[in-house]
Design a protein around this motif. Sequence first.
Motif, PDB file in Angstrom:
ATOM      1  N   VAL A 146       0.857  -1.161  -0.062  1.00  0.00           N
ATOM      2  CA  VAL A 146      -0.034  -0.042   0.026  1.00  0.00           C
ATOM      3  C   VAL A 146       1.009   1.158  -0.024  1.00  0.00           C
ATOM      4  N   TYR A 147       0.560   2.036  -0.934  1.00  0.00           N
ATOM      5  CA  TYR A 147       1.202   3.436  -1.055  1.00  0.00           C
ATOM      6  C   TYR A 147       0.433   4.468  -0.679  1.00  0.00           C
ATOM      7  N   ILE A 148       0.839   5.475  -0.164  1.00  0.00           N
ATOM      8  CA  ILE A 148       0.392   6.608   0.185  1.00  0.00           C
ATOM      9  C   ILE A 148       0.887   7.891  -0.812  1.00  0.00           C
ATOM     10  N   ASP A 149       0.022   8.546  -1.655  1.00  0.00           N
ATOM     11  CA  ASP A 149       0.486   9.488  -2.523  1.00  0.00           C
ATOM     12  C   ASP A 149       1.550   8.773  -3.384  1.00  0.00           C
ATOM     13  N   GLY A 150       1.852   7.571  -3.674  1.00  0.00           N
ATOM     14  CA  GLY A 150       2.646   6.948  -4.491  1.00  0.00           C
ATOM     15  C   GLY A 150       3.889   6.656  -3.779  1.00  0.00           C
ATOM     16  N   ILE A 151       4.273   6.859  -2.569  1.00  0.00           N
ATOM     17  CA  ILE A 151       5.497   6.630  -1.814  1.00  0.00           C
ATOM     18  C   ILE A 151       5.150   6.067  -0.517  1.00  0.00           C
ATOM     19  N   ILE A 152       6.375   5.277  -0.043  1.00  0.00           N
ATOM     20  CA  ILE A 152       6.345   4.604   1.326  1.00  0.00           C
ATOM     21  C   ILE A 152       7.760   5.137   1.940  1.00  0.00           C
ATOM     22  N   LYS A 153       7.640   5.956   3.136  1.00  0.00           N
ATOM     23  CA  LYS A 153       8.924   6.537   3.448  1.00  0.00           C
ATOM     24  C   LYS A 153       9.063   5.636   4.929  1.00  0.00           C
ATOM     25  N   GLY A 154      10.481   5.492   5.115  1.00  0.00           N
ATOM     26  CA  GLY A 154      10.876   4.916   6.462  1.00  0.00           C
ATOM     27  C   GLY A 154      10.485   5.570   7.686  1.00  0.00           C
ATOM     28  N   GLU A 155      10.394   6.952   7.478  1.00  0.00           N
ATOM     29  CA  GLU A 155      10.878   7.964   8.593  1.00  0.00           C
ATOM     30  C   GLU A 155       9.165   8.143   9.098  1.00  0.00           C
ATOM     31  N   TRP A 156       8.073   7.469   8.567  1.00  0.00           N
ATOM     32  CA  TRP A 156       6.875   7.322   8.925  1.00  0.00           C
ATOM     33  C   TRP A 156       6.722   6.242  10.081  1.00  0.00           C
TER      34      TRP A 156
END
Length: 152
Positions: A49-59
């Motif tokens: 699942v991508y949120i706005d097309g990205i996945i960030k580790g800082e989340w």
Amino acid sequence: MSTEITKEMWKKIEDEMSDGWVSIVFAYKGYEVGVERVRASESKTCLQVYIDGIIKGEWVSFSGNDGISDKAPAILADVWCKKTKSKYDTKFKTSMTKIWGKRRVTKKYPDLNDKHVFHVPTFSKASVVCRQFKKLEGITLVKSKSSFTGDL
């Protein structure tokens, strides 16, 4: 064009997610939520699942609010898979209980039954994604492989 998702559409979405190649986009609370099938290992795939097309580790954060950092989007807990892991394994718990007894082990280890809670962007099955997404108020379908509009 986004459309409200009916019960019949959820069944078709789940069937489509079960296929080999998946790219479905939803809209939820002003965010674009994309679901795609990716390779987890050489012989295993999962739905990511991508949120706005990205996945960030800082989340992701291991100190604080359910494993979610302040930098994460507001919908992260709604659309990612929630996982829990015990702080101590069962073997350790039983051995400490055997050594200290039920009363004293809780004094020595007050966090013996605590769990680590975190969220991951991967789901193992399409039914799990659909079950979680069905509960979300106001989620709409933006695009999919078949777009379902002509099928209904």
